[in-house]
Design a protein around this motif. Structure first.
Motif, PDB file in Angstrom:
ATOM      1  N   LEU A 263       4.228 -11.845   2.025  1.00  0.00           N
ATOM      2  CA  LEU A 263       4.226 -11.348   3.555  1.00  0.00           C
ATOM      3  C   LEU A 263       3.883 -10.456   3.818  1.00  0.00           C
ATOM      4  O   LEU A 263       3.923  -9.224   3.070  1.00  0.00           O
ATOM      5  CB  LEU A 263       6.054 -11.517   3.801  1.00  0.00           C
ATOM      6  CG  LEU A 263       6.622 -12.829   4.346  1.00  0.00           C
ATOM      7  CD1 LEU A 263       6.491 -13.610   3.080  1.00  0.00           C
ATOM      8  CD2 LEU A 263       8.005 -12.684   4.773  1.00  0.00           C
ATOM      9  N   HIS A 264       3.448 -10.057   5.073  1.00  0.00           N
ATOM     10  CA  HIS A 264       3.041  -8.653   5.481  1.00  0.00           C
ATOM     11  C   HIS A 264       3.880  -8.343   6.906  1.00  0.00           C
ATOM     12  O   HIS A 264       4.514  -9.254   7.327  1.00  0.00           O
ATOM     13  CB  HIS A 264       1.593  -8.643   5.792  1.00  0.00           C
ATOM     14  CG  HIS A 264       0.480  -8.933   4.825  1.00  0.00           C
ATOM     15  ND1 HIS A 264       0.669  -8.177   3.637  1.00  0.00           N
ATOM     16  CD2 HIS A 264      -0.414 -10.005   4.709  1.00  0.00           C
ATOM     17  CE1 HIS A 264      -0.159  -8.859   2.777  1.00  0.00           C
ATOM     18  NE2 HIS A 264      -0.607  -9.945   3.368  1.00  0.00           N
TER      19      HIS A 264
ATOM     20  N   PHE B 271       6.586  -5.113   0.636  1.00  0.00           N
ATOM     21  CA  PHE B 271       5.640  -4.516  -0.337  1.00  0.00           C
ATOM     22  C   PHE B 271       4.885  -5.567  -0.957  1.00  0.00           C
ATOM     23  O   PHE B 271       5.440  -6.606  -1.805  1.00  0.00           O
ATOM     24  CB  PHE B 271       6.730  -3.826  -1.421  1.00  0.00           C
ATOM     25  CG  PHE B 271       5.987  -2.875  -2.300  1.00  0.00           C
ATOM     26  CD1 PHE B 271       6.175  -1.505  -2.102  1.00  0.00           C
ATOM     27  CD2 PHE B 271       4.975  -3.369  -3.283  1.00  0.00           C
ATOM     28  CE1 PHE B 271       5.817  -0.714  -3.059  1.00  0.00           C
ATOM     29  CE2 PHE B 271       4.199  -2.499  -3.973  1.00  0.00           C
ATOM     30  CZ  PHE B 271       4.504  -1.165  -3.862  1.00  0.00           C
ATOM     31  N   CYS B 272       3.680  -5.806  -0.580  1.00  0.00           N
ATOM     32  CA  CYS B 272       2.945  -7.072  -0.780  1.00  0.00           C
ATOM     33  C   CYS B 272       1.795  -6.851  -2.001  1.00  0.00           C
ATOM     34  O   CYS B 272       1.563  -7.959  -2.239  1.00  0.00           O
ATOM     35  CB  CYS B 272       2.105  -7.473   0.358  1.00  0.00           C
ATOM     36  SG  CYS B 272       1.108  -5.866   1.082  1.00  0.00           S
TER      37      CYS B 272
ATOM     38  N   HIS C 180      -0.084  -1.804  -1.431  1.00  0.00           N
ATOM     39  CA  HIS C 180       0.516  -1.963  -0.140  1.00  0.00           C
ATOM     40  C   HIS C 180       0.739  -0.657   0.882  1.00  0.00           C
ATOM     41  O   HIS C 180       0.751  -0.765   2.080  1.00  0.00           O
ATOM     42  CB  HIS C 180       1.873  -2.316  -0.387  1.00  0.00           C
ATOM     43  CG  HIS C 180       2.972  -1.865   0.635  1.00  0.00           C
ATOM     44  ND1 HIS C 180       3.553  -2.887   1.578  1.00  0.00           N
ATOM     45  CD2 HIS C 180       4.125  -1.128   0.312  1.00  0.00           C
ATOM     46  CE1 HIS C 180       4.358  -2.086   2.315  1.00  0.00           C
ATOM     47  NE2 HIS C 180       4.934  -1.336   1.401  1.00  0.00           N
TER      48      HIS C 180
ATOM     49  N   MET D 292      -2.017  -0.318   3.150  1.00  0.00           N
ATOM     50  CA  MET D 292      -2.245  -1.240   4.309  1.00  0.00           C
ATOM     51  C   MET D 292      -1.670  -0.721   5.559  1.00  0.00           C
ATOM     52  O   MET D 292      -0.604  -1.028   5.968  1.00  0.00           O
ATOM     53  CB  MET D 292      -1.467  -2.618   3.877  1.00  0.00           C
ATOM     54  CG  MET D 292      -1.860  -3.779   4.704  1.00  0.00           C
ATOM     55  SD  MET D 292      -1.268  -5.304   4.246  1.00  0.00           S
ATOM     56  CE  MET D 292      -1.480  -6.155   5.621  1.00  0.00           C
TER      57      MET D 292
END
Ligand code: CUK
Ligand code: CUA
Length: 640
Positions: A583-584, A622-623, A627, A630
């Motif tokens: 997920l973002h 926290f991808c 991250h 980003m």
């Protein structure tokens, strides 16, 4: 409940004891003595954490009864809990009792971005704009009296609403603000096939509540609302006498039952509990539909409202639309047995449960003839669940017990004449009791609301935990206790304590194979426009800026977005990844924005860029290892 003014220095046990007093003349003396002695013992042990000893045979370890779910393995069931004034549905795995998810319904939620994007904030706004709710009864849709995994519905007891949760995405997709209902309490689908979702109006108010009849309580009414599960449109309502409380559906598509207190139409506690009897209202749904078809209604608040009060002409003939069954004072829970034979209403202020024979109800001239048992169960019976083997399990709020009893044995034991009020015996139908900790409200057994309960697990949703957990301040957790009910010879076994945040009421436990959640979104399932990897663009028109951009590990579609102070800015953002669990989000500090972006999902938000400056838009999930990187800049240039 008591005429004694509460003093500031009473212990909870003293308050419990005072609560029993007005019930004293209605309960068997022996039970009262027993309960009193137990309360005393509890007081002397206050602070002692080992009330239950290892040799207590009401205890079992998780591994003894198959409740141990090793790390990495899955549970057999989903439990959906209505989390009360937290406003959400919580999802547990059973039997591990691990909390798997929280589904925000009536409240905003910063992690999931619920109430922050355009779609969900407009939905909450259209449903009245309230910022909280009291979610009690999550009921999962059924087809042919079995869970079909499509939706969970849940009521808002506070603001008179009904919500629908889509069980493919585990998110709330519709909320209706029910007209003419101040508190929507009972909630249940009409079975076998979820033709309607019923919202039961608890609080009596003027009809409509627009300033008329302010101090004329006799003119107040409560209504049952029939909601179409697909459109969430309120199709019709029925006005009745007295308050309503909890509800359940028959299994055959005809009957719907609601308990109610306050047949007196009072407004104070003493007025509301003056009478020794109240009603279970049995709604004859096809008869009501016929009245609606024949135009026998008044339109109030945009909804056809049928008169189901006792004096209504529609209750006069040989097919009354609502039957009023006399039951002992202020009944609370009601649930229909899995075989569809009986509706069982729990006494709350009376130690009995009233068993209504549903077939008799449809045939007898006098609905009171349908009462076929009134077992004496103990103090404060609230709710009843089933194991599918002919047993009922009823919570006793005041006694802090779950009592197991045999339904047919209670019917056989029922005297032809009225039960003797001085009869001190507990019902011979009682099989066993187990102590719970403390003061249970609802309880729920696996698939208890279907025609085929599983009969292995039961959760007692207890209101108090007192000293069972580390002290976390004056507000203690509730305690959801897992009880194994799968072995009638060995008896009920308490397996787990689960502290929970205020305040689970009802729940539904559904076999895991009946729920099929998605891993990624299907863009065909939502309205917002999908922004693919090539489609990022910024359009500007008359002070309106529309930013369409993708997101993926570890970037957004634009490194910078520049707008003018005062612009109305819309972001449409897609997570273009297909990898499950990545997920973002688009968090914009100081603009109070956080869009959760699950794989293949698109969310939109619109705001006014009214503060010039630089704002780092970042991803809050926290991808990946990158991250932190980003992020992009939102640059708001000052107006000239
Ligand atoms: S009510 Cu809460 S304990 Cu809403 Cu079903 Cu009985
Ligand atoms: Cu995407 Cu963190």
């Amino acid at each position: 409940m008591t005429d004694t003014p509460p003093s500031d220095d009473r212990t909870t046990d003293e308050i419990d004891a005072a609560d029993r007093e007005p019930l004293f003349d209605r309960i068997p003396r022996r039970d009262f003595m027993k309960a009193g002695a137990a309360a005393g013992a509890m007081g002397s042990l206050a602070g002692c954490t080992s009330l239950l000893k290892d040799d207590d045979d009401s205890l079992a370890s998780a591994s003894e009864v198959g409740a141990y779910v090793p790390p990495g393995e899955h549970d057999d069931y989903y439990a959906f809990l209505g989390a009360g004034q937290s406003g959400e549905i919580r999802v547990y795995g059973v039997p591990s009792m691990r909390q798997l998810m929280r589904i925000p319904v009536f409240q905003t939620d910063s992690a999931s971005g619920y109430g922050y994007d355009n779609r969900t904030s407009e939905m909450l706004e259209d449903a009245g704009g309230y910022t909280w709710g009291d979610a009690h009864h999550p009921r999962v849709s059924q087809t042919d009296n079995d869970y079909d995994g499509r939706w969970a519905f849940v009521n808002d007891k506070a603001n008179g609403r009904m919500a629908r949760v889509d069980l493919e995405y585990f998110e709330t997709d519709a909320i209706v603000d029910v007209p003419n209902q101040q508190g929507t309490h009972g909630a249940c689908c009409l079975l076998p096939d979820t033709k309607y979702v019923f919202g039961v109006g608890e609080l009596r108010v003027p009809m409509p509540n627009d300033g008329r009849d302010l101090d004329d309580p006799d003119a107040y009414t409560s209504v049952l609302a029939a909601i179409d599960p697909e459109t969430m449109n309120v199709e019709w309502e029925v006005e009745v006498d007295g308050n309503m409380d909890n509800a359940d559906s028959g299994k055959e598509g005809r009957w719907f039952f609601a308990t109610g207190y306050n047949s007196e139409s009072g407004v104070s506690e003493s007025e509301m509990s003056a009478s020794d009897t109240d009603w279970v209202k049995a709604f004859d749904v096809p008869a009501i539909e016929e009245a609606v078809e024949n135009g026998e209604y008044e339109e109030i608040g945009g909804v056809p409202v049928v008169d189901g009060t006792r004096d209504s002409p529609l209750n006069d003939g040989d097919r009354p639309i609502v039957r009023y069954v006399d039951v002992a004072k202020s009944p609370h829970g009601i649930s229909v047995t899995p075989d569809g034979k009986y509706a069982i209403a729990s006494g709350k202020l009376d130690p009995t449960a009233s068993v209504i024979d549903i077939e008799t109800l449809g045939e007898a001239d006098d609905p009171n003839e349908s009462i076929v048992a009134r077992p004496n169960l103990g103090m404060g019976p609230l709710h009843t669940a089933y194991d599918g083997r002919g047993h009922a399990y009823t919570t006793l709020f005041i006694d802090s017990e779950v009592v197991k009893w045999d339904i047919e044995a209670a019917v056989e034991a029922y005297p032809e004449e009225e039960p003797d009020p001085d009869d001190e015996k507990e019902s011979p139908a009682v099989v066993e009791r187990i102590s719970v900790h403390y003061n249970p409200g609802h309880l729920i057994a696996a698939e208890s609301y279907t025609a085929d309960p599983q009969g292995d697990w039961l959760i007692s949703l207890n209101k108090l935990s007192k000293d069972r957990f580390l002290n976390v301040g004056p507000m203690k957790p509730e305690n959801d206790q897992l009880i194994y009910i799968g072995d009638d010879d060995e008896g009920m076994k308490l397996v787990k304590d689960t502290p929970s945040y205020a305040e689970p009421h009802d729940a539904s436990i559904v076999s895991a194979d009946k729920i099929n959640p998605a891993d990624v979104y299907d863009p065909a399932d939502y309205d917002a426009e999908f922004v693919g990897g090539e489609d990022s663009e910024i359009t500007r028109e008359d002070g309106r800026v529309h930013v369409r951009m993708y997101s993926m590990r570890n970037e957004f579609g634009f490194e910078d977005v520049t707008v003018q102070e005062g612009d109305e800015v819309t972001f449409t953002v897609t997570n273009i990844e297909r990898t499950p669990d990545i997920l973002h989000s688009l968090a914009i500090p100081e603009y109070d924005i956080n869009l959760k972006l699950a794989p293949q999902d698109t969310r939109e938000v619109t705001f006014t860029a009214d503060e010039p400056g630089v704002y780092w838009m970042y991803c809050a999930f926290f991808c990946s290892a990158l991250h932190m990187e980003m992020r992009s800049r939102l640059i708001v240039e000052p107006a000239e």
